[in-house]
Design an enzyme around this catalytic site. Structure first.
Site: not given
Length: 272
Positions: A30, A61, A83, A85-86, A113, A211-212, A235, A246
């Site tokens: 990201s 992306h 991902h 979560y998609e 990220a 998350m990846s 962050n 995001h």
């Protein structure tokens, strides 16, 4: 994962790219697309046009494969990734990595990220990944194994190549770029983690969370590729600062991308 489908996609790419096929590929997370845009004489493939490729749906992306040169070194840049979560099934998370293997890629550079669990590694900084924790419940190696790709029970005691990570740290030092190092933990998402989860992750030894990335590392190691990784810290994790968004991920990802681009240029020049 169907071996023939992977080979067919690699063949599709070879038919349309007649130059020297790179031995090194980079996956850009990201907010990190600028490096791919800097490639010279690039041949561009949209993921939408590549047979079998899952299509990313997340802002930041782009969903493109670029084959070109960084400086005078041939590289492949993957702008964006799929991902869990998609809603993509686990085996699809490793499809692009296996296509890179089928193209002859030997070294995979993974970037992402991530949120930091360490105060001293704040937003805008970079972290070399030395190991990982898979808290996602997702593993693209689950299912029937094809021995033409890799072994049933791959060893991941050195999932992240120590020699390449050492080179990465040396390049950062030569450039005067601060580069932290630590353990990356993957959660499935798409929600950010709770403060209680972050406290637990710290006890486990995690230094950053995202998350990846872990599925790609597992698939690359299964194929016999060398892997090195960098987290772009966007962050401080939940409970260590205010509300997480995001938009913030994109903003600080862009800040970190300036140093990341310099670092990756130097690293590619050193290892190729």
């Amino acid at each position: 994962m169907n071996y023939d489908d992977v080979q067919a996609c690699a063949g599709f790419i070879r038919e349309r790219f007649t130059g020297e096929m790179p031995k090194l590929a980079m996956v850009l997370g990201s907010g990190l697309n600028s490096l791919a845009d800097a490639l010279e004489d690039a041949t561009v493939f949209s993921y939408a046009d590549l047979p079998g490729f899952p299509k990313p749906t997340v802002e930041g992306h782009a969903g493109r494969m670029l084959i070109g040169k960084l400086g005078d070194k041939p590289v492949i840049c993957m702008q964006g990734r799929a991902h869990a979560y998609e809603g993509h099934p686990a085996e699809k998370l490793g499809y692009a990595t296996r296509v890179l293997w089928a193209l002859g890629v030997e070294t995979l550079v993974l970037t992402n990220a991530a949120g930091s669990l360490r105060e001293e590694a704040g937003p805008g900084s970079l972290m070399a990944i030395t190991d990982h924790i898979n808290f996602s419940g997702v593993n693209p190696l689950v299912g029937p194994n094809d021995d033409r790709i890799g072994p049933r029970f791959p060893d991941v005691s050195e999932a992240w190549n120590k020699a390449l990570t050492k080179k990465l740290l040396a390049c950062a030092n030569a450039l005067g770029i601060p580069l932290h190092s630590g353990v990356y933990l993957m959660a499935k998402g798409p929600n950010f983690e709770t403060p209680a989860e972050i406290r637990a992750f710290k006890v486990w030894g995690a230094d950053a969370v995202g998350m990846s990335t872990v599925p790609e590392c597992l698939v690359a190691r299964h194929c016999g590729m060398k892997v090195v990784g960098i987290s772009s810290i966007t962050n401080l994790a939940a409970g260590m600062q205010g509300e997480l968004t995001h938009h913030e991920t994109m903003e600080y990802g862009a800040i970190a991308a300036v140093n990341l681009e310099k670092l990756l240029r130097a690293f590619v020049a050193d290892v190729l």
